[in-house]
Enzyme design. Structure first.
Site, PDB file in Angstrom:
ATOM      1  N   LYS A  94     -17.456  52.417  25.095  1.00  0.00           N
ATOM      2  CA  LYS A  94     -17.120  51.349  24.163  1.00  0.00           C
ATOM      3  C   LYS A  94     -17.132  51.833  22.722  1.00  0.00           C
ATOM      4  CE  LYS A  94     -20.552  48.547  22.761  1.00  0.00           C
ATOM      5  NZ  LYS A  94     -21.263  49.162  21.641  1.00  0.00           N
ATOM      6  N   TRP A 137     -10.223  35.394  14.398  1.00  0.00           N
ATOM      7  CA  TRP A 137      -9.693  36.660  14.906  1.00  0.00           C
ATOM      8  C   TRP A 137      -8.246  36.822  14.444  1.00  0.00           C
ATOM      9  CZ3 TRP A 137      -5.716  38.141  18.194  1.00  0.00           C
ATOM     10  CH2 TRP A 137      -5.791  39.461  18.688  1.00  0.00           C
ATOM     11  N   ALA A 195     -31.604  45.459  22.616  1.00  0.00           N
ATOM     12  CA  ALA A 195     -31.846  44.034  22.850  1.00  0.00           C
ATOM     13  C   ALA A 195     -32.629  43.790  24.134  1.00  0.00           C
ATOM     14  CB  ALA A 195     -30.524  43.283  22.878  1.00  0.00           C
ATOM     15  N   PHE A 233     -27.044  39.937  22.815  1.00  0.00           N
ATOM     16  CA  PHE A 233     -26.854  39.241  24.100  1.00  0.00           C
ATOM     17  C   PHE A 233     -26.684  37.724  23.904  1.00  0.00           C
ATOM     18  CE2 PHE A 233     -29.557  42.850  26.105  1.00  0.00           C
ATOM     19  CZ  PHE A 233     -28.461  43.671  26.149  1.00  0.00           C
ATOM     20  N   LYS A 241     -19.172  37.424  19.356  1.00  0.00           N
ATOM     21  CA  LYS A 241     -20.288  36.962  18.538  1.00  0.00           C
ATOM     22  C   LYS A 241     -20.248  37.605  17.146  1.00  0.00           C
ATOM     23  CE  LYS A 241     -24.071  38.316  19.978  1.00  0.00           C
ATOM     24  NZ  LYS A 241     -24.965  38.719  21.043  1.00  0.00           N
ATOM     25  N   ARG A 292     -26.203  44.256  12.954  1.00  0.00           N
ATOM     26  CA  ARG A 292     -26.838  45.519  13.327  1.00  0.00           C
ATOM     27  C   ARG A 292     -25.903  46.708  13.131  1.00  0.00           C
ATOM     28  NH1 ARG A 292     -27.982  44.052  19.235  1.00  0.00           N
ATOM     29  NH2 ARG A 292     -26.369  42.561  18.664  1.00  0.00           N
TER      30      ARG A 292
END
Lengths: 558, 558
Positions: A107, A411, A275, A303, A73, A96
């Site tokens: 992560k 990408w 979120a 999300f 996303k 964000r």
């Protein structure tokens, strides 16, 4: 075929001085507060000077329900922003900030991937411009003032058992979830049970992200309920005279951060509320500032669309008085296959049938977004293993839903890979087709708001809530909080509250475990299932491999 | 007569862009990492490029024992730096950063006063460039890794009762001093008793301030002892593989901050270790960088000379391989009167006899500093109520001690008020008179080091320590820590351990309550009396009055 890693690509970035990036949006150099040579905050005065300008077009990027396969996303948000710039549009993105704590767990951050990234990547995943540290400080100042007030005589009559305000730290630290503080005798206060959440879960973060300006921020901070008296009267942060000092601590953090994409296009990276117990969008002030400065603003929400887009529309847009002109729903062939029942290890081989059985998840998100009156485009974020037949299956499916799917290769190719998407998105945004309205009106009773979301977005049969919860909602309505929107905290993996139920389930019930009033942020949090406000570290934390290499570069952060 | 407040003066400052300040020291603009327009960090690469340059002269500013009357040590450091620039010398100052937490309690920061201040004042007392937040994050990452290691099976065999590493927060919060964490069941770990200290008390802060470069920093962080096994074997941060990630978190914080005085002269403001359980000096890297760039560097050390100068010489200079060329001892007529027994409310009227009876405190500091082989100048920091007779009494006293006292009016006049002091200090620094040597050699047994300081600096009769403490010191000697210097934690108000014993007491004993090994920082902390590593807030915290005014300026911070 071999690909460069995200970090390798990011390190090769030819960054321009941040003043040049600001200049693309007409921000004068003296209104940019630099943080190093590649990051800056946009000055408060300059932002105020923009208020009579017209707004650009707002584009929301959201996604199908996330799966372990990844949807991309943020990558698509970055790619689309670069694509718009490539076709000659003045565009900026708004995303964000990343939380520091989780980077040492499992992560890395959220700065996109491949040739669609925002830089400087490492700094964005470390201290960046200190915004989260400011939120932590403001939050914990309030915490200290509460216990200090009790210590010095408790004039406000705070019930020590009913202090709802906890402390925060930007670290994954399960040991701090539940504790007894003020041990050790008279000098240390009155022992009580409390705990720490991670900083992004702080209501201060939500306030910062929803505030229109510093005055609004101070009002919201003052409105925060920190405790109750024995007779259940709320105690506000304002009662402790905490709101002024908290605002001072957040004064710099309120200014949006400007950085750049790999293609040197402007990116606002500001705010990062959870979120689940918050609304999961970047700050209102960043989005509004970007809308004044750019003709097209691409932003995203946390999300999948059932949570992220719903909250973006019903909370952020409602409160900020903004509206999306078009929504992009990101899907990948891999994630659709997983929604169609394929295991992650089996994603490598062509499986058109599985793609087709995953498509109803995408279909429901399309219909849901359309129900807000906003046109939809599906972006298929291309992965090397996708086959033409699989892509064609999605395109055909989406067409039947009255939308269109566009294959994107950002990408791999950067903006070259989103030219088609950008062109179409700009066309739709310019068309004035969008007739945005939130899903429910302010005056709707709180429980009905929850039911509306559960039935119209999750396609559930019913909402299950015991008397205590219904009474609580009614009490808040009596106290004047009935006009607030609701902020759903639910698993992101399913339309239902069962994370294993992929696809497009129907007939399920939505059980409500708990409701919480965030009077400062201005919403009612509705908790359906487990939510985690303080993550832990895994057996082998990422921290063990994070270090500086010989060249002084950060290794192991991704 | 009416005077402007510090904050009024600071707001009127005509700040120059930080690049111009850097240029005065020959720092190229690309080697300055700006934080806004008036703060910058000096780049690591540039610092490394300086290593073959000659050092400038080092001037330490210290003081008599502090009293509630105030001495103005930082003010004099700033005033002397400006004075040196005024007389045509290339000079820079080096001071500590202020801690955020205490600003919301009782006191403002430590940026000087009157016309001898460092700016931007508000920001230096708020988040500044984020260094303390980085220390907090690095410290708490280590804390989280310890509990996480225990949670996942405790392969290293950490004895949960012997975890010595606590957590930190940059906030005055007494409720966090003593707590039981990991409550709430299996998922939250093993309950144990621990607590939080204030960030400046973190050993990470001491490591940052004593490290010569990033590699040295990582080594020190790895050397930190966090816990012991059941068989009392130490567990190091390195055993948890925490040192790499902690170094990454501190990478930017390791770069010294450059700001400016009201007279636009360069000021390095970097690091801020506690002056009790740590050594209380600004960072080694800032001091060393300043010495490469300026001909004269004026720095200061926490508390009075018995603590601050002693640690500066025995810890900082020893570890950094630097030596002061001259020491300035700051005294005020008011503080001398208080040392002579006058109460604070009676300081307004002339009292030459009281000044004379306070002078032995100053006399002992002069003799102590001289015992390090360093020449001394006394700066009388002028206050409006001082009379000529009082000043003459001090001058006469100091002359008998084989030093000279110079009246300074920098608070009122800026550099014009320190011309004489600057001229004399520069002369002495240039003379090569200093023959600095630390008070004790590395190989001296630890207990003897303590005795040496107690007898030669505090003029005590004896050191009182029970067998447990003596055994502990011997054990550390056996484990290879015998070469470390000792870091005394004692009241700053007296040469003795009784804060009410002003002047120049003799015949007292120095009782040792506790000793702690800071293996990363590289010293043994010797605790004499109560020390507070987590302050509380007062009944009416300063925070209540801190707010933004209509003009968006910070009110109430001072």
């Amino acid at each position: 075929m071999s690909f460069k890693s995200d970090i390798e690509i990011a390190r090769e970035a030819r960054k321009k001085p941040i003043q040049e990036i600001g200049a693309k949006l007409g921000i004068p150099s003296e209104s940019l507060l630099p943080y190093g040579h590649d990051k800056a905050k946009v000055g408060q005065d300059f932002i105020e000077s923009l208020k009579d300008r017209e707004d650009g077009k707002l584009i929301l990027v959201t996604a199908i329900n996330p799966t372990p396969a990844g949807e991309g996303k943020t990558t698509t948000t970055v790619g689309l922003g670069d694509g718009l710039n490539r076709i000659g549009k003045k565009a900026a993105i708004c995303i964000r900030e990343a939380s520091l704590g989780p980077c040492f767990g499992m992560k890395g951050g959220a700065a996109g991937g491949g040739y669609a990234q925002v830089v400087p990547m490492e700094e964005m995943n470390l201290h960046f411009t200190g915004d989260f540290h400011a939120v932590t400080s403001a939050h914990n100042l309030l915490s200290a003032l509460i216990d200090n007030h009790i210590y010095w005589g408790n004039e406000l009559g705070i019930d020590e058992r009913r202090v709802t305000w906890r402390r925060v730290v930007d670290m994954n630290d399960r040991a701090l979830r539940d504790m007894v503080t003020s041990l050790g005798g008279v000098a240390n206060g009155f022992p009580r049970q409390t705990g720490f959440d991670i900083t992004v879960a702080s209501e201060v973060m939500a306030c910062l992200c929803l505030a229109n300006d510093l005055a609004d921020l101070q009002k919201r901070l003052g409105d925060i309920i920190v405790a109750y008296t024995r007779t259940r009267e709320p105690i506000y942060a304002r009662d402790l005279k905490a709101d002024g000092a908290m605002t001072v601590l957040l004064k710099d953090a309120m200014q949006p951060n400007l950085v750049q994409t790999l293609e040197n296009n402007p990116a606002f990276v500001h705010g990062g509320p959870f979120a689940n117990i918050a609304h999961g969008c970047n700050s209102v002030i960043a989005t509004k500032t970007a809308l004044k400065l750019a003709d097209y603003v691409v932003t995203e929400a946390g999300f999948g669309a059932d949570l992220g887009a719903e909250k973006f529309m019903n909370i952020k847009c409602r409160k900020a008085g903004i509206a999306p002109d078009v929504v992009v729903i990101v899907a990948t062939i891999r994630a659709l296959k997983m929604n169609g029942g394929v295991a992650k290890k089996d994603l490598g081989s062509e499986d058109v049938a599985a793609v087709r059985s995953g498509c109803p998840n995408l279909g429901r998100h399309i219909a849901n977004v359309k129900s807000f009156g906003v046109p939809v485009v599906v972006a298929i974020n291309h992965f090397v293993s996708d086959t033409a037949a699989e892509v064609a299956a999605v395109e055909a499916f989406v067409e039947v839903q009255g939308a269109e799917a566009i294959l994107c290769r950002h990408w791999e190719l950067g903006s070259e890979g989103t030219e088609k998407l950008a062109t179409r998105v700009a066309q739709i945004a310019d068309s004035g087709l969008s007739q945005f309205a939130p899903l429910y009106y302010d005056e709707m009773p709180l429980f009905e708001k929850i039911e509306t979301i559960a039935k119209r977005i999750y396609h559930a049969n019913e909402v299950l809530a015991d008397k205590k919860i219904r009474d609580q909602l009614r009490q808040w309505e009596e106290q004047g909080y009935g006009h607030l929107p609701v902020c759903m905290a639910k698993t992101q993996y399913s339309f239902s509250t069962d994370p294993n139920l992929r696809g497009a389930p129907t007939g399920h019930g939505v059980p409500i475990r708990e409701v919480r009033l965030s009077a400062g942020a201005g919403f009612i949090v509705v908790i359906c299932g487990e939510i985690m406000t303080m993550p832990g570290l895994p057996r082998t934390p990422a921290a063990e491999a994070i270090m500086l290499n010989e060249a002084g570069e950060v290794e192991g952060l991704f």
